[in-house]
Write an enzyme that holds these catalytic residues in place. Sequence first.
Site, PDB file in Angstrom:
ATOM      1  N   HIS A   6     -13.144  -3.763   3.662  1.00 62.75           N
ATOM      2  CA  HIS A   6     -11.555  -4.414   3.709  1.00 62.75           C
ATOM      3  C   HIS A   6     -10.548  -3.847   5.578  1.00 62.75           C
ATOM      4  O   HIS A   6      -9.664  -4.635   5.891  1.00 62.75           O
ATOM      5  CB  HIS A   6     -10.838  -3.694   2.805  1.00 62.75           C
ATOM      6  CG  HIS A   6      -9.567  -3.886   2.741  1.00 62.75           C
ATOM      7  ND1 HIS A   6      -8.452  -3.733   1.182  1.00 62.75           N
ATOM      8  CD2 HIS A   6      -7.974  -3.680   3.328  1.00 62.75           C
ATOM      9  CE1 HIS A   6      -7.508  -3.784   1.405  1.00 62.75           C
ATOM     10  NE2 HIS A   6      -6.892  -3.521   3.189  1.00 62.75           N
TER      11      HIS A   6
ATOM     12  N   GLU B 100     -16.738  11.091  23.235  1.00 69.26           N
ATOM     13  CA  GLU B 100     -15.762  11.490  23.048  1.00 69.26           C
ATOM     14  C   GLU B 100     -15.581  11.648  21.225  1.00 69.26           C
ATOM     15  O   GLU B 100     -14.588  11.919  20.877  1.00 69.26           O
ATOM     16  CB  GLU B 100     -15.465  10.400  23.452  1.00 69.26           C
ATOM     17  CG  GLU B 100     -14.911   9.239  22.547  1.00 69.26           C
ATOM     18  CD  GLU B 100     -14.074   7.939  23.324  1.00 69.26           C
ATOM     19  OE1 GLU B 100     -12.509   8.282  24.035  1.00 69.26           O
ATOM     20  OE2 GLU B 100     -13.592   6.984  23.488  1.00 69.26           O
TER      21      GLU B 100
ATOM     22  N   HIS C 161      -2.958   2.268   8.566  1.00 70.50           N
ATOM     23  CA  HIS C 161      -3.751   0.778   7.638  1.00 70.50           C
ATOM     24  C   HIS C 161      -3.701  -0.302   8.670  1.00 70.50           C
ATOM     25  O   HIS C 161      -2.667  -0.417   8.773  1.00 70.50           O
ATOM     26  CB  HIS C 161      -4.055   1.048   6.129  1.00 70.50           C
ATOM     27  CG  HIS C 161      -4.240  -0.219   5.742  1.00 70.50           C
ATOM     28  ND1 HIS C 161      -5.492  -0.186   5.570  1.00 70.50           N
ATOM     29  CD2 HIS C 161      -3.995  -1.505   5.001  1.00 70.50           C
ATOM     30  CE1 HIS C 161      -6.482  -0.889   4.748  1.00 70.50           C
ATOM     31  NE2 HIS C 161      -5.464  -2.232   4.804  1.00 70.50           N
TER      32      HIS C 161
ATOM     33  N   GLU D 256       0.827  -0.886  -0.384  1.00 65.30           N
ATOM     34  CA  GLU D 256      -0.033  -0.033   0.500  1.00 65.30           C
ATOM     35  C   GLU D 256       0.989   1.130  -0.108  1.00 65.30           C
ATOM     36  O   GLU D 256       0.866   2.188   0.571  1.00 65.30           O
ATOM     37  CB  GLU D 256      -1.266   0.283   1.360  1.00 65.30           C
ATOM     38  CG  GLU D 256      -2.194  -1.268   1.371  1.00 65.30           C
ATOM     39  CD  GLU D 256      -2.500  -0.859   0.739  1.00 65.30           C
ATOM     40  OE1 GLU D 256      -2.574  -0.460  -0.585  1.00 65.30           O
ATOM     41  OE2 GLU D 256      -3.824  -2.411   0.107  1.00 65.30           O
TER      42      GLU D 256
ATOM     43  N   HIS E 293      -7.233  -3.765  10.223  1.00 71.74           N
ATOM     44  CA  HIS E 293      -8.723  -4.669   9.205  1.00 71.74           C
ATOM     45  C   HIS E 293      -8.861  -5.090  10.613  1.00 71.74           C
ATOM     46  O   HIS E 293      -9.111  -5.790  11.370  1.00 71.74           O
ATOM     47  CB  HIS E 293      -8.376  -5.910   8.578  1.00 71.74           C
ATOM     48  CG  HIS E 293      -7.762  -5.669   7.859  1.00 71.74           C
ATOM     49  ND1 HIS E 293      -6.311  -6.928   6.759  1.00 71.74           N
ATOM     50  CD2 HIS E 293      -6.785  -4.622   6.599  1.00 71.74           C
ATOM     51  CE1 HIS E 293      -5.768  -6.405   5.442  1.00 71.74           C
ATOM     52  NE2 HIS E 293      -6.312  -5.390   6.015  1.00 71.74           N
TER      53      HIS E 293
END
Length: 274
Positions: free
Chosen positions: A210, A169, A139, A115, A141
């Site tokens: 994803h 919050e 990133h 990525e 999952h």
Amino acid sequence: MKVLDAEFTQGFIRMANDGWEQGWHERNGGNLSYRMKPEEVDMVKDDLKARDWQPIGTTVPDLAGEFFMVTGSGKFFRNVIIKPEDSFCIIEVDEKGENYRIMWGLVNGGRPTSELPSHLMNHEVKKRVTGGKYRVIYHAHPANTIALTFVLPLTDEAFTRELWEMATECPVVFPDGIGVVPWMVPGGREIAVETSKLMEKYDVAIWAHHGMFAAGEDFDLTFGLMHTVEKSAEILVKTLSMTGTKRQTITPTDFRNLARDFNVTLPERFLFEK
Ligand code: 2HA
Ligand code: ZN
């Protein structure tokens, strides 16, 4: 100084391991990158050694000459803490923003994360819109956030409003809201372009079916942001699992009162009547 002794390296390792412990990084899932400060590059320069230039797969001219610490493609977050030199690397971006070269790490071979285009395009946007303040792109999952992408409409409005409602919050932690990218093939320039467009206005982008991207100033704030969004998603998943309808919730008026007292601006487009 050795790269492994530097404080930013220790912060990078700790964040990767925290993500692993949260259960957000099955197998080789997820990736992390950090835009190094010039003084940090200088501090470890004797430990750096240039390898060959490689194409990034996109163009990031505003990152010319920058150094990044970034996890390796196919590497497991689980291993970062025990095999740091094998799990991540330092790269330098060339003067055109088209190529990178590994300067440290990935001692057993390999490349930076698949990525990399998304990471660098997000960094480029965030460097510009925050005046250089933001340095971390993450990133992961996380399961509850991903689960919601099968149930909620894939719009910025639906995700922002629902996640704001599930923990008081949230509107304070991510007042600008959350962007959503529809399902796309990961790893390429196309998804990187769509994600970086969202990073113009948000610090969080959800990739349908994803995972999530989060951007921030430092490791604590970026990890904390991912954690806050995912916890809110978990509360929504629990609530939807108990009942299809909320008996009571935080209302648009409540949000406006919160915004006033906490000195945040909440865009009105997220405060629609349902
Ligand atoms: O395997 O998470 O999106 C790394 C990834 C790709
Ligand atoms: Zn992923």
